[in-house]
Every structure is written in structure tokens, then in C-alpha cells.
Motif scaffolding. Structure first.
Motif, PDB file in Angstrom:
ATOM      1  N   PHE A   1      38.876 -22.082  44.254  1.00 31.48           N
ATOM      2  CA  PHE A   1      39.193 -23.509  43.479  1.00 31.48           C
ATOM      3  C   PHE A   1      39.754 -23.474  42.535  1.00 31.48           C
ATOM      4  CE2 PHE A   1      37.986 -27.490  43.139  1.00 31.48           C
ATOM      5  CZ  PHE A   1      37.761 -27.683  41.924  1.00 31.48           C
ATOM      6  N   LEU A   2      39.651 -22.542  41.764  1.00 34.14           N
ATOM      7  CA  LEU A   2      40.587 -22.750  40.089  1.00 34.14           C
ATOM      8  C   LEU A   2      41.632 -22.369  40.585  1.00 34.14           C
ATOM      9  CD1 LEU A   2      37.642 -20.964  38.442  1.00 34.14           C
ATOM     10  CD2 LEU A   2      38.291 -23.300  38.068  1.00 34.14           C
TER      11      LEU A   2
ATOM     12  N   SER B   1      41.958 -31.707  42.252  1.00 34.67           N
ATOM     13  CA  SER B   1      41.183 -30.654  41.802  1.00 34.67           C
ATOM     14  C   SER B   1      40.618 -30.642  43.463  1.00 34.67           C
ATOM     15  CB  SER B   1      40.428 -30.871  40.971  1.00 34.67           C
ATOM     16  OG  SER B   1      39.956 -32.263  40.936  1.00 34.67           O
ATOM     17  N   HIS B   2      41.018 -32.117  43.773  1.00 37.57           N
ATOM     18  CA  HIS B   2      39.971 -32.743  45.008  1.00 37.57           C
ATOM     19  C   HIS B   2      41.034 -32.185  46.472  1.00 37.57           C
ATOM     20  CE1 HIS B   2      36.922 -35.382  44.034  1.00 37.57           C
ATOM     21  NE2 HIS B   2      37.964 -35.961  42.895  1.00 37.57           N
TER      22      HIS B   2
ATOM     23  N   ALA C   1      34.406 -18.372  46.793  1.00 35.82           N
ATOM     24  CA  ALA C   1      34.546 -20.367  46.926  1.00 35.82           C
ATOM     25  C   ALA C   1      35.071 -21.023  45.360  1.00 35.82           C
ATOM     26  CB  ALA C   1      33.650 -20.888  47.067  1.00 35.82           C
ATOM     27  N   ALA C   2      34.477 -20.043  44.622  1.00 35.01           N
ATOM     28  CA  ALA C   2      34.948 -20.700  42.478  1.00 35.01           C
ATOM     29  C   ALA C   2      36.573 -19.705  42.331  1.00 35.01           C
ATOM     30  CB  ALA C   2      33.585 -19.961  41.815  1.00 35.01           C
TER      31      ALA C   2
ATOM     32  N   SER D   1      40.280 -28.454  46.699  1.00 35.19           N
ATOM     33  CA  SER D   1      38.693 -28.213  47.152  1.00 35.19           C
ATOM     34  C   SER D   1      38.954 -28.588  49.485  1.00 35.19           C
ATOM     35  CB  SER D   1      38.263 -29.293  46.978  1.00 35.19           C
ATOM     36  OG  SER D   1      37.621 -29.336  45.822  1.00 35.19           O
TER      37      SER D   1
ATOM     38  N   LEU E   1      38.026 -20.871  54.034  1.00 33.37           N
ATOM     39  CA  LEU E   1      36.398 -20.684  54.112  1.00 33.37           C
ATOM     40  C   LEU E   1      36.304 -20.843  55.871  1.00 33.37           C
ATOM     41  CD1 LEU E   1      34.374 -21.664  51.086  1.00 33.37           C
ATOM     42  CD2 LEU E   1      35.631 -19.831  51.187  1.00 33.37           C
ATOM     43  N   ARG E   2      36.646 -22.165  56.296  1.00 30.94           N
ATOM     44  CA  ARG E   2      36.388 -22.135  57.820  1.00 30.94           C
ATOM     45  C   ARG E   2      36.925 -21.584  58.502  1.00 30.94           C
ATOM     46  NH1 ARG E   2      39.169 -27.146  57.616  1.00 30.94           N
ATOM     47  NH2 ARG E   2      37.771 -28.504  57.262  1.00 30.94           N
TER      48      ARG E   2
ATOM     49  N   PHE F   1      30.219 -15.623  48.361  1.00 32.35           N
ATOM     50  CA  PHE F   1      30.951 -16.558  49.404  1.00 32.35           C
ATOM     51  C   PHE F   1      30.765 -17.614  48.142  1.00 32.35           C
ATOM     52  CE2 PHE F   1      32.197 -18.454  52.793  1.00 32.35           C
ATOM     53  CZ  PHE F   1      32.052 -19.681  52.836  1.00 32.35           C
ATOM     54  N   LEU F   2      30.061 -17.998  47.319  1.00 36.16           N
ATOM     55  CA  LEU F   2      30.401 -18.899  46.418  1.00 36.16           C
ATOM     56  C   LEU F   2      31.290 -18.151  45.437  1.00 36.16           C
ATOM     57  CD1 LEU F   2      29.091 -21.647  45.345  1.00 36.16           C
ATOM     58  CD2 LEU F   2      27.162 -20.162  44.318  1.00 36.16           C
TER      59      LEU F   2
ATOM     60  N   VAL G   1      40.767 -24.832  50.371  1.00 37.13           N
ATOM     61  CA  VAL G   1      39.802 -24.027  50.212  1.00 37.13           C
ATOM     62  C   VAL G   1      38.534 -24.312  51.817  1.00 37.13           C
ATOM     63  CG1 VAL G   1      37.373 -23.275  48.691  1.00 37.13           C
ATOM     64  CG2 VAL G   1      39.800 -24.005  47.767  1.00 37.13           C
ATOM     65  N   GLN G   2      38.798 -25.457  51.391  1.00 34.83           N
ATOM     66  CA  GLN G   2      37.799 -25.273  52.498  1.00 34.83           C
ATOM     67  C   GLN G   2      38.464 -24.581  53.979  1.00 34.83           C
ATOM     68  OE1 GLN G   2      35.911 -29.839  53.654  1.00 34.83           O
ATOM     69  NE2 GLN G   2      36.186 -29.491  50.852  1.00 34.83           N
TER      70      GLN G   2
END
Lengths: 204, 244, 884
Positions: free
Chosen positions: B14-15, B212-213, B10-11, B216, B223-224, B6-7, B219-220
Motif C-alpha cells: 500500500f505504501l 491512496s485509494h 499489504a501495508a 488500495s 492480494l486477490r 499478510f498484513l 493492492v487488493q
């Protein structure tokens, strides 16, 4: 220097994260070491924070700003408490007396003020804005208060248990969703720091 | 391993989304609280008042540190924007490490705006080591230092009610967000425009902190939806009696 | 002969010369004034070396013509002080030009309808005189004259040019104009009474109608003839072809810009025309066509078209006018002033057509005569007794022939707002205070006085000197055509009202209301706007004497005093009522911005403070009373049967070690002690375990003793269990690092906190977490869960949680998932648990009544207050909506 700090932060984060996921002895050892160092730095940061607190209050006293007397009282109390703690030790009954007689009552009073404040805010909510969510918010709050309220005429009402179960189910579900969202936000915030995008340590 | 996967997912997202957002900025829904925030910042600069930014008491060693970092990202932008103000913003925190980081962030913001000489160490303060002492220490800042807007973003508990009440008494704008549910309920009843849930972590994107924000937030969202699917699928399997 | 090389151009010059004959650079260094040297007073004539070439030519011509005129016009009154430039000298050079298209407009517009009046006897103009050539042109076939408006003198100049090589004459005229435009120091003074320079400001209005140029060239001469035959009153000049009309209205650009443009400047001269005919003017260019000199047709009824010398330097043969009365004004012009030359006015190339009646241009012969110093101020009335003495420079007599009145003279009849160009000489200022009537008018036919070295001497010439204009002067004038002269004038016919033929520049030094350039019109103030339509000539007084005798509207009929004073310009805006109302509204708006506006302040602050105090007082009083009275009337719900928490507590072995985590803040000490007290009491009562307290917050370790005291565990028997610190219970202190610290402690508690006395977490029989926030409980749950997977001995270790009311719901899922063995959350559960523990220690029970009453009050206040706030809010919003 900014690049060095960013590189150091990124490296430390990757090592600690790797130490959690990969049970390699070296990584675990490095993780523990890094965490220990971070704990030491955080402990020193508390002292630095206390110094900052004193400096700000002294500045307020020096410039004769409003509330300077309270700042002087704070500084004096801090110095006395710190001195007694160093001299007598934290297990000394006098130190316990300080905690029992000053810290706990003060914060408990603040908590009591908070209770009144929250009631006042609830009363003024519909004055500030009138919409469905506000009315629903107040209604659910009242319902839960009724659910946990001791009944003067009876020990407990079956309705209270029903309310707690049903309403609690929705509230717990909503709370869980909020917590999941907060957890995702925390995850991405950590990734930004890990990738060096956010550098709260002054690298931006 | 599920957590690691999962991490990693997400990474990667994000990139990728960060590079994409650099080329194609996103457009988000209007959040009234951030609209009020931007306007409050401008008014504070124009009328010579200051902003009070409270980052809470979240320790960086706990999961509450995420909200603290989000608050620091927003502080960086606000410091840069308010560097031309006659009265610099004041930052109050309930954690020593967070207080040091807030000072560093203020300084970097002034440096980016070319007004590093405007920085004063007293603008980043540790007001208390306990939640209520922190709140009590922040109240004089709201009452006595000509504050026109209070921005409370971070890890706060029910003690945030004291800050909200002080802001209401001073008739100042209150933009508040916390990762604590109790604080969110308090803010909902006290603030003009409360931020609920993960809207706290959107602060950076709405103040222009960078691509990046914005990535994010995307990505949230992704993932949600994945979590929603996992919950639904898991619940279904559990109902069906699968050994989960 | 020795030669000197010019330092500028490098050409050789004779050593006798002081200035280079090619570039006019001083050849001798001593002629240059160096720094530090005291300037030596020199004659202005010595400064001629710095003048442009054309200007020097004009001056030279003027001198030559002046010398010639001096011998010829000895009997003429000398009214001119300054040597007038031969403005018309250039006409002689253009006389030979066969290009009829180059006939200036002013000449083309002149309609020679005026009968020539008997002009005063004037000395014959020298050959080089501008006007002398008119005498020659009179001998030309008459068929040419009716075809052109060019005055006779212009035509004669053209004819004279025909006699000479055409190209040379044309060049001479061009050169004359060029020289005339470059000689600002030669002021040609005007007699203001003779017509002034009313039309000088306005661009020269060439003839409006692009009539055949041959006809227009001599029309003015015909006018002069007719004027001379009349009684002496100039009738209204022709509108179409009257050169004076050109000063009132701009000539439409459709007009041919040929030769008319060359002399069109003369149309606007008004009183300048006379000066243009003075010998001081640069050589007048011969009119290339009759149109160029048409203006001269209207100069005076008594005037006869005088041939002007097309070749520069060639004196115009003077020929007296047939009707001197019409040309008297020209005499006064030449005698009084030297016309200025601000616009580099070369005399427009006169038409080459022959004048219709040469006798009318006799005065022109006198224009080129020797300039005489002004004996009378410009625009001065003719001296009494001068009568109808024809003046050399006054082609038009003083007869008030309106038909003959040139356009420029019409405008001169109005009150001038500025002095005539002829007044620009020094003499003008000396006679400034003199009323117009008092101004001496140079007798008609009086030759101009000696020229005065004034800046504007080239522009104006006395009427007396007009006849003495040399051809060279005329040529030099016409050599450089000014822009305003060459530009076709959009003159309308209506404004070319027939003016009196009297060219006398009598009366005030006024300017005819000619058409102003657009930029001048834009500068006019509202109230002082000169009407577009020039006043009709009938409204203007008729000139009675002077060169403008018989003319109307040439000089504005304003007193000399007022004409000298600038018109008062009213600064008051002429605004309509609507505009004034709008301005008042704007002023009101602006005033309201600066005026402080009463802020509508809400009274919510006061009521908020009162409400807070009221709430606080209510709760303090009520709850204080309940607690003080130790009320225990409210019933406690039945205890929980078969709760896992109680079972877990009872399953702890006796004397085992139990870890108690204190993770709550001092603010919630009361609640946490009320909730945790019954659990610890039951544990100690049933198992007598050794308690180890640890805290993940700095304040937690300070709350251990308070907890032990409140729960009566460390109280001596029989009230308590007599636990001693360091014996039965141990305070491990603060565990830093948050979740990382918990993880480390969970993994190896002996390493993290050696004082714990345990090697592994499994050494503890149970784990009790007392927290006021869910985060702390979650951390312990998660770390323990991970450790349990690695250490099977932890699988049976119960995890008991004591949570505050705000943290309990968030930790409930962990209870449901059995990650938490049992949890007490809130005072209600604590009271129920305590009631099952024989009400020990009794903290929860003591809070129960106050808790219940407080909740009831809170619910009531929230409900009632919300309804009241809803009502007041709606009422306030309704009131705001009504106020708008």
C-alpha cells in the motif's frame, strides 16, 4: 488539532492491532483498555445519536416541513418509552408489551413489505434491462425458490436436493469470492485509516 | 503469524503503490455506476436538488465498519463538490457513531470548499437504531426533500430494498453498494447500476479521493491473486493428501 | 534694451515682446488667465501666441499677402471673408529644389494640356504671393514645360527657387507646408460652385504615371494654356496627368513619391486647390518638379500657370492668366471661402519646373492677394454679370473644358455628401439653406475678401486670394506634408475621367466620388455605397458657369438640398433567398428552445403503484386465508436422520448451563422463533439446562421473553416447561463492542458480564447462536475457534447455530469445516427438525402451508411477470426505435 487527532487515532489503532498479534501482557492490557474506552464512547454516541434524531425531527416540526406530524409522534413516543424504561426498567412486563406490541409488528410488517417489493422488483427487472446476467439472475432465483418450495403433492422431490447441492455449490463459491473481496477491501480501508490517509474523524 | 505477515505485506504494498500513484495516476475500468454518480452530482448541483447519501448501519466495531469508512471517504468528496449547491446533501445512517462521523465529514468537506457556513447539523442524521427502523426513517428523506439521486453505500441488509423501492417511485437515480450479499442481490434487481462485491471499496478512487485509494485497489488486486494462488495450491495439496 | 527671460525655454527675449520668440510662451504673467479671473474679451488675434510657430508664420504671411493684395486687388470682387491661408506659399520654398523626386503627386499628375484661357486681369501678385512666382516661371525655357505636369505657377515657383538658393527655397516650401498644416483657424473658404473640395477627402492622388517629372510638372500649365485658348469650355482633363483625376482614384503606390507626394494633396482638394492658392494659405512651396503642380494644369483652360513663390512669405508674383474663363472658378474660390486645413495640408511642394504658359497662371498671382471677407457664400455661383471676369484665385476659367477639368473637379461635379471644405467657414453655415444656384458666386478674378478667423481658414482660400499667396505661405504649406498628401494614391486611370476644364465650383456643394480610404469604404452602408467607378463624366451635367464651367462630374449633380442632407442609409439587409431561409431556420431553432417542449412522461408510475397494491393484496388475502384456516395440507419432508445437531443437543448434560446468543432483529423474529423453537424445545425437554441469553445487538435482549414464550419454555406445565426468569433462564443483556466484545466475553465472561455467574466460557456446556446475518455467526465462530486453541476445555463444547434462510448458506462452510457443530437454516429445515421432535412446539408446522403457498405464488408471479415485462419492454423499445 487535526494532527493530534490523527496521531491519536493512529496510535490507538496500532496498539490494538499489536495487542491482537503480540501476546504481550501490557499490550493486551492496553488493548482491552482502549477497547473499553471505545465501547464507552460508542455507548455515549448512541445517546448523541438519539439527541440528533430528536433535533432533526424538532427542526422538521418547527419549519413545518412535510411529515412534521410523524416527527412529533416519533419524539413523543421516544420520550414516553425512554421514561418508562427509566422508571420501570427494561424487564418490566409493560416494556415487554411495548416491544411485543409495537416494535416487533412494525418491523415485521416492513419485512413483509420488503417481500412484496422484492417480488415486484423481480418482475420489473427485465423491463429495466434485458441482458444475460439479468435473465440468469432471475432464472437462478426461480430455481432456488423451487428447490426450497414445499411441494403440495409430495413431501419433497429429489430434484430439490440436487438443485440445492449443485446450485448451492456455485452460489456458495461465488459468495465466498465476494466475501474475500470484501474482506480485502475492508483490510485496505483499515490500513488507510491506520496510516492516517483517511481520517473520517474530520481530519481530511 | 500468517495473518500478521499478510498484513505487513499489504501495508508495504500500500505504501509503495501510494507513492507510485502520486506520480503516475492509474486508469481504471469504467464503472457505469460511478459514471452515473458523477453525472448525478453535477445535475443535482445544477438543478438545485439534493443528494441523499445513506451510509448504512455498519458499526465501526465490526468488520462492517470497513464499508462504512469507504462510504465516509466518498461522502467527503461529494460534500466538497456539492457545497455550492443550493440544497446540501443529506446523510442518513443506522448507527450513532456513524452519524457523528458523517456530520464531521460533511463539515470537513464544506471547510475544504470554503463554504463551512453552509453546514447544517441536520444534514447528518441517525434515522434508526435497527435496520428496518433505519430504512423506514430514511424513506421520508427520499420522498419529501427534493432528492434527485440516492447514493447508498455501506453495510445494509435486505432493508435496502425499501430504499431502492422508494428511489424507484420517485424516479431518482440510485447508486447502491453494500458489503452484504443479500443487499447486493436486492440492489441488482432494483438499482439502475448496481455495484457488486468489492466495487464498493472503489468509490474513493472513482470520486477522486486521492492516490491512496487508487493504490488500495491495486493492492487488493495483488492480494486477490495471491489468495487465488493459495487456494489453488492448498486445494491441490489437499487433494494430494498433504496434511494441511 | 531690457530683456525678459522666458520661463519655459529660458532664453532671453526683448521686453517689448509678450511672448517668447523661441517657444511662444507668454512672458508676462498678466497675459496668463488664472483661476477665478473673469476672462477678458480679447481679440482673437491676441491668441496668436498660443498657436504653433508654423501657423503663426502662415498667418503672418497671409496678413502680409493680404495687405499686398489689398492694394493690388482693389477692383477684384471680394468674396472671401476669411483670410485664406497661403496653402501654396510653401510651393515657393520648394521651387528651388532640384530634387525632382519630391514633386508631389498632385502636381505630377497634372497634364498641362489645357489651353490657357484669357484670365481676368488680375493685379500683379506681390512678390511673396504664391502665384506670383508663376509669372516668373513662365519665362523659363519652354522645353521644360512639356516635361512636367507641374503648373506654371508651380514651375515658376521652382524657377524662382532656382534663382534663389535652392536649399533655402526648399526649406521655405517645407516650412510653408508645415505652417499651412498648423493653421487650422484660417479657413480658406471655397466657392462651392468653383469646384468645392470634392476631392479633399480622398487622399491626394498623385499622378498615376511616373512620367518624367520634368514633363509632368508643367503639363498642367500646358493644359491651362490650351484651355485658355479654347472657347472657355474645359474639356475633359487628361486622365493620366490631370490633377483632378487624382481625386477620383488613388494614385498607385508605384508612383514616385517624391515631389508628387508633396503636392498630391492638391489633387484631392478639388475646390481646395483654389484655396490653396489663396494668399491666406501658408507659403506655397515651389514645385520642385513639374509633376508636383500638374494638377494646376487642369485647373482651367483659361488659366495660365502661375508661378508660385517657393519661399515662404514671398508673395507670388501675380500674373494674369491667359485664359481667364478657365480660371474663373479659382476667382470664386478665393473670394468665397477659406479652405480648411484639416489634414495639415501644406501645399505639396510644387514642382520646380517652370510653367508652360505663365499667362495661364495669372490668376495665381491673384491668389496671394489680400484676403477679402467672403461676400458671397462658398460654392456660390458667380454673380450674374460677373461673366467671365477672371478671378485672381481661379486659375481656371469658367470654360467648360472637360479636357482641362482637374480630377478633383470631376468629383466635385457629383452630388456631394458633405459640404466642400470651403464651406467649413462660418459663412458656409449661413448659406446652408440657399440652393446652389442661388449661391452667389464670386466673380472670377475677384480677389478674396478679408480673411475671417475661422478654424479652417488656412485650408481654403478664395480664388481671389490665390494669387496673393506669398511664397512664405506656400512654403509653410509645403513644409509639413500631410500623410494623405505624401501617401502615394492608388489612383487608377479609369476614374480620372476627363472633366470639364471649368474649375468653377458651381452648383451643389458636392464632393466628387473619389476613391475613399479603405476604412471609409468599410463604413459605407450597402445601399449608399458609392460605386467604385465614379460616374462617367458624360453622365454628369456639365457645369455652365463658375470656375467649373465646362467641367463635368466635378460636382455631383444633386440638388443642393439633398446634398446638404445626409444620405439616408437603409438598414435593410440585402439578403438572398438562401440567407433568408437560413435565418428563418435559425429563428425557428431559437424559438423552439424557448418554447416548452412537451415531455414524454412514462406511465410506469401509475402501473407500478397498481402492481404493488395488487401483489400485496394477493399475498395478504391468500396467505391470510391459509393461516386463518390453519391449513396443514402440505407435506413436510422427512426429518434428518443422524444429524449432528440433534446429537449435540442430546449430549448436553442435564442441568448444565447453555449460552444462547440472540443476534437477530425484531423484523425476523417470526422466522427465527420458528427455527429456534424446536431446537430449544428439544434441548430443554432432554436436558433441562439453565439458559443464559446474551445479545450483541441492543434489540436482542428484548426478544428473549418473546422467544421463551413462543417456544413455550416459560409456559407453565403442561403446555410448557415452566421455566422462570432468573431461575432457569437468565437474560444477560446487551454485549457491546461487537467482535471485540465477543472476544472479551469469550476470554473472560465473568469479567465482562459478572451476572453470568461463570468464570470461563468452558463452564457452558453448549453455545447456541441465533442470528439472522452471517456476520454475527462468523464472529462467534472465529472467536471461539481462537479460544479453543488456547483453552482445551472448549474443544468439546458444541457450537450450535440457528440461522435465517439468508445467513445459512454463508455459514455452511463453517459447518463443513466442523467449526459449527450443527446448524438449522431456514423454515424448511426447522420444519423437518420439528417433525422429528414430535412437532414441538409446532411453530414451523403452522407456517409451512402458508410458506409453501407463498413460495408458489412468488414463483408464479416472478415467472409470469418477467415474461410480461420482457414482452412489454421489447415492444416499448421497438416503438421508441420507430419514433427515432
Amino acid at each position: 488539532m487535526r494532527v493530534f487527532t490523527a496521531a491519536l487515532a493512529i496510535a490507538a489503532g496500532l496498539f490494538v492491532l499489536s495487542g491482537y498479534f503480540f501476546p504481550v501482557d501490557q499490550l493486551i492490557e492496553l488493548r482491552v483498555r482502549l477497547i473499553d474506552w471505545a465501547i464507552i464512547i460508542a455507548g455515549m454516541a448512541v445517546l448523541i445519536g438519539i439527541y440528533n434524531l430528536i433535533a432533526v425531527q424538532m427542526e422538521k416540526i418547527r419549519t413545518r416541513q412535510k411529515g412534521g406530524m410523524y416527527g412529533a409522534l416519533l419524539v413523543v413516543a421516544l420520550i414516553i418509552t425512554f421514561g418508562l424504561g427509566l422508571i420501570l426498567g427494561p424487564e418490566n412486563p409493560y416494556m415487554h408489551l411495548t416491544v411485543d406490541a409495537i416494535i416487533v409488528p412494525v418491523e415485521a410488517s416492513l419485512m413483509a413489505i420488503l417481500a412484496v417489493t422484492l417480488i415486484y422488483a423481480s418482475i420489473r427487472l427485465l423491463r429495466r434491462r434485458v441482458d444475460v446476467t439479468s435473465v440468469l439472475f432471475l432464472a437462478v432465483a426461480v430455481i432456488f425458490l423451487i428447490a426450497i418450495m414445499p411441494m403440495p403433492f409430495a413431501a419433497a422431490l429429489p430434484l430439490q436436493d440436487f438443485i440445492l447441492r449443485v446450485a448451492g455449490m456455485f452460489s456458495r463459491g461465488g459468495a465466498r469470492g465476494l466475501l474475500i473481496g470484501i474482506a480485502l477491501g475492508t483490510l485496505l480501508t483499515g490500513l488507510r485509516v491506520l496510516f492516517g490517509v483517511d481520517r473520517p474523524y474530520g481530519g481530511n | 503469524m500468517l495473518a500478521l505477515g499478510f498484513l505487513v505485506l499489504a501495508a508495504v504494498l500500500f505504501l509503495g503503490l501510494t507513492f507510485w500513484r502520486q506520480r503516475s495516476p492509474a486508469s481504471f475500468r469504467i464503472i457505469a455506476a460511478y459514471e452515473r454518480l458523477n453525472r448525478s452530482v453535477g445535475l443535482a448541483v445544477e438543478n438545485g436538488t439534493r443528494l441523499h447519501i445513506s451510509l448504512g448501519r455498519g458499526s465501526l466495531f465490526t468488520a462492517r465498519g470497513g464499508s462504512a469508512l469507504a462510504g465516509l471517504a466518498m461522502l467527503r468528496r461529494l460534500a466538497e463538490r456539492t457545497s455550492v449547491s443550493d440544497r446540501p446533501p443529506v446523510v442518513t445512517t443506522g448507527d450513532a457513531s456513524l452519524a457523528i462521523l458523517s456530520q464531521d465529514t460533511l463539515q470537513s468537506g464544506y471547510r475544504a470548499a470554503g463554504a463551512e457556513e453552509q453546514y447544517r447539523f441536520s444534514t447528518g442524521r441517525l434515522t434508526g437504531l435497527t435496520p428496518f427502523s433505519y430504512a423506514a426513517g430514511a424513506l421520508p428523506t427520499i420522498h419529501d426533500e427534493n432528492v434527485s439521486a440516492n447514493i447508498i453505500i455501506g453495510d445494509l441488509g435486505t432493508e435496502a430494498g425499501l430504499l431502492a423501492e422508494a428511489s424507484d417511485r420517485e424516479n431518482t437515480n440510485l447508486i447502491a453498494a453494500s458489503d452484504n450479499l443479500s443487499a447486493q442481490s436486492v440492489f441488482y434487481a432494483s438499482a439502475q447500476e448496481p455495484l457488486i462485491g468489492e466495487e464498493l471499496f472503489a468509490a474513493g478512487a472513482y470520486v477522486g479521493a486521492g492516490a491512496s485509494h487508487e493504490a488500495s485497489l491495486n493492492v487488493q488486486d495483488i492480494l486477490r491473486w495471491l489468495i487465488i494462488l493459495a487456494i489453488i495450491i492448498g486445494a491441490g495439496l489437499k487433494i494430494l493428501g498433504a496434511p494441511i | 534694451m531690457a530683456e525678459i527671460r522666458c520661463p519655459n525655454c529660458g532664453k532671453s527675449n526683448p521686453d517689448i515682446l509678450d511672448i517668447c520668440q523661441f517657444c511662444q510662451t507668454p512672458l508676462k504673467p498678466e497675459s496668463v488667465l488664472r483661476i477665478g479671473q473673469n476672462p477678458t474679451k480679447k481679440n482673437t488675434g491676441e491668441l496668436e501666441s498660443v498657436l504653433p510657430e508654423w501657423l503663426r508664420d502662415v498667418r503672418q504671411q497671409s496678413r502680409d499677402s493680404a495687405e499686398e493684395e489689398a492694394t493690388q486687388a482693389a477692383a477684384q470682387p471680394k468674396v472671401q471673408k476669411n483670410e485664406p491661408p497661403d496653402l501654396l506659399a510653401g510651393l515657393a520654398s520648394q521651387a528651388g529644389s532640384a530634387d525632382e523626386e519630391e514633386v508631389p503627386d498632385w502636381l505630377a499628375s497634372i497634364n498641362p494640356t489645357d489651353k490657357p484661357k484669357p484670365t481676368p486681369p488680375s493685379t500683379p501678385a506681390p512678390e511673396t504671393d504664391f502665384f506670383a512666382q508663376f509669372n516668373q516661371s513662365q519665362a523659363k525655357p519652354a522645353g521644360e514645360s512639356p516635361q512636367a505636369d507641374v503648373p506654371s505657377w508651380a514651375a515658376s515657383a521652382a524657377s524662382a527657387a532656382d534663382q534663389s538658393p535652392a536649399s533655402g527655397e526648399k526649406d521655405e516650401l517645407s516650412q510653408w507646408f508645415a505652417k499651412a498644416s498648423g493653421q487650422p483657424e484660417e479657413i480658406v473658404e471655397f466657392d462651392p460652385e468653383a469646384g468645392g473640395v470634392s476631392g479633399f477627402d480622398s487622399p491626394v492622388a498623385p499622378a498615376q504615371e511616373p512620367a518624367p517629372k520634368e514633363e509632368e510638372d508643367l503639363s498642367w500649365l500646358r493644359n491651362l494654356e490650351e484651355a485658355s485658348k479654347q472657347t472657355g469650355d474645359l474639356k475633359a482633363p487628361k486622365q493620366d496627368r490631370d490633377w483632378t483625376a487624382n481625386f477620383d482614384m488613388p494614385v498607385p503606390p508605384s508612383q514616385p513619391a517624391g515631389s508628387q507626394e508633396d503636392l498630391s494633396w492638391l489633387d484631392s482638394l478639388g475646390g481646395i486647390e483654389e484655396s490653396a492658392e489663396t494668399p491666406q494659405q501658408p507659403p506655397q512651396q515651389p514645385s520642385k518638379s513639374g509633376e508636383d503642380l500638374g494638377w494646376l494644369n487642369n485647373l482651367g483652360p483659361a488659366s495660365e500657370p502661375q508661378p508660385f513663390d517657393a519661399s515662404p512669405g514671398k508673395p507670388i508674383s501675380s500674373k494674369p492668366f491667359a485664359s481667364e474663363e478657365d480660371l474663373n472658378w479659382l476667382n470664386s474660390l478665393g473670394a468665397t471661402s477659406e479652405p480648411p486645413q484639416p489634414f495639415n495640408v501644406p501645399v505639396p511642394g510644387a514642382a520646380s519646373d517652370k510653367p508652360t504658359s505663365q499667362e495661364d497662371l495669372s490668376w495665381l498671382n491673384e491668389l496671394g492677394g489680400k484676403p477679402e471677407p467672403l461676400s458671397t457664400p462658398p460654392f456660390a455661383e458667380p454673380a450674374p454679370g460677373a461673366g467671365d471676369t477672371p478671378r485672381q484665385t481661379a486659375p481656371l476659367g469658367q470654360k467648360k473644358d472637360e479636357a482641362e477639368t482637374p480630377d478633383w473637379l470631376k468629383s466635385a461635379a457629383e452630388a456631394p455628401s458633405m459640404p466642400a471644405p470651403g464651406d467649413l467657414s462660418m459663412d458656409w453655415f449661413t448659406h446652408k439653406d440657399q440652393p446652389v444656384d442661388e449661391k452667389p458666386v464670386s466673380p472670377t478674378g475677384t480677389p478674396p475678401s478679408t480673411p475671417q478667423p475661422s478654424p479652417f481658414s488656412d485650408l481654403f482660400s478664395t480664388p481671389g486670394e490665390a494669387s496673393s499667396l506669398s511664397n512664405q505661405d506656400v512654403d509653410s504649406l509645403f513644409s509639413e506634408m500631410p500623410d494623405w498628401l505624401s501617401r502615394p494614391e492608388p489612383e487608377t486611370d479609369e476614374s480620372a475621367a476627363p472633366q470639364a476644364a471649368t474649375p468653377a465650383m458651381q452648383g451643389e456643394e458636392s464632393l466628387a466620388p473619389v476613391d475613399l480610404p479603405s476604412w471609409v469604404q468599410a463604413m459605407r452602408p450597402v445601399e449608399s455605397v458609392i460605386s467604385e467607378t465614379s460616374p462617367s463624366a458624360e453622365d454628369q451635367p456639365e457645369e455652365k458657369e463658375g470656375p467649373l464651367a465646362g467641367l463635368r462630374g466635378v460636382i455631383p449633380g444633386a440638388p443642393i438640398g439633398s446634398s446638404r442632407r445626409p444620405k439616408t442609409i437603409s438598414l435593410k439587409l440585402q439578403a438572398t433567398d438562401e440567407q433568408q431561409a437560413s435565418a428563418a431556420l435559425l429563428e425557428q431553432i431559437l424559438g423552439s428552445e424557448t418554447s416548452p417542449r412537451a415531455l414524454i412522461t412514462s406511465s410506469s408510475i401509475g402501473s407500478q403503484q397498481w402492481l404493488r397494491w395488487a401483489l400485496a393484496a394477493l399475498f395478504l388475502l391468500v396467505l391470510g386465508a391459509v393461516i386463518g384456516l390453519r391449513s396443514q395440507s402440505m407435506l413436510i419432508p422427512a426429518p434428518l436422520e443422524g444429524s449432528s445437531l440433534s446429537d449435540a443437543v442430546l449430549s448436553i448434560p442435564a442441568g448444565a448451563k447453555v449460552l444462547v446468543v440472540i443476534d437477530y432483529e425484531p423484523a425476523l423474529t417470526g422466522e427465527m422463533e420458528a427455527i429456534g423453537g424446536p431446537l430449544l424445545d428439544q434441548m430443554v425437554f432432554s436436558s433441562h439446562p439453565d439458559l443464559a441469553f446474551i445479545s450483541t445487538s441492543p434489540n436482542g435482549s428484548a426478544l428473549v421473553e418473546r422467544l421463551m414464550t413462543s417456544s413455550k419454555i416459560n409456559q407453565p406445565a403442561p403446555d410448557g416447561f415452566g421455566y422462570e426468569a432468573g431461575v432457569q433462564y437468565l437474560n444477560l443483556g446487551y454485549l457491546p463492542g461487537g467482535s471485540a466484545g465477543v472476544l472479551g466475553f469469550v476470554e473472560s465472561p465473568g469479567e465482562i458480564i459478572p451476572a453470568s455467574g461463570v468464570g470461563a466460557l468452558s463452564d457452558y456446556a453448549a453455545l447456541v447462536v441465533m442470528t439472522d446475518h452471517a456476520e454475527s455467526g462468523r464472529v462467534w465462530v472465529e472467536q471461539l475457534q481462537n479460544r479453543k486453541q488456547l483453552d482445551p476445555a472448549l474443544s468439546n463444547q458444541p457450537l450450535l447455530v440457528v440461522a435465517s434462510a439468508q445467513a445459512g448458506p454463508l455459514l455452511q462452510p463453517y459447518v463443513s469445516s466442523q467449526q459449527i457443530t450443527g446448524m438449522l437454516s431456514g423454515l424448511s429445515e426447522a420444519a423437518r427438525y420439528e417433525s422429528g421432535n414430535n412437532s414441538r412446539p409446532g411453530i414451523a408446522r403452522s407456517y409451512w402451508d402458508a410458506f409453501g403457498i407463498g413460495l408458489i405464488m412468488s414463483i408464479a408471479l416472478i415467472v409470469i411477470g418477467s415474461l410480461w415485462s420482457l414482452y412489454t419492454g421489447m415492444r416499448a423499445r421497438r416503438a421508441d426505435a420507430e419514433q427515432g
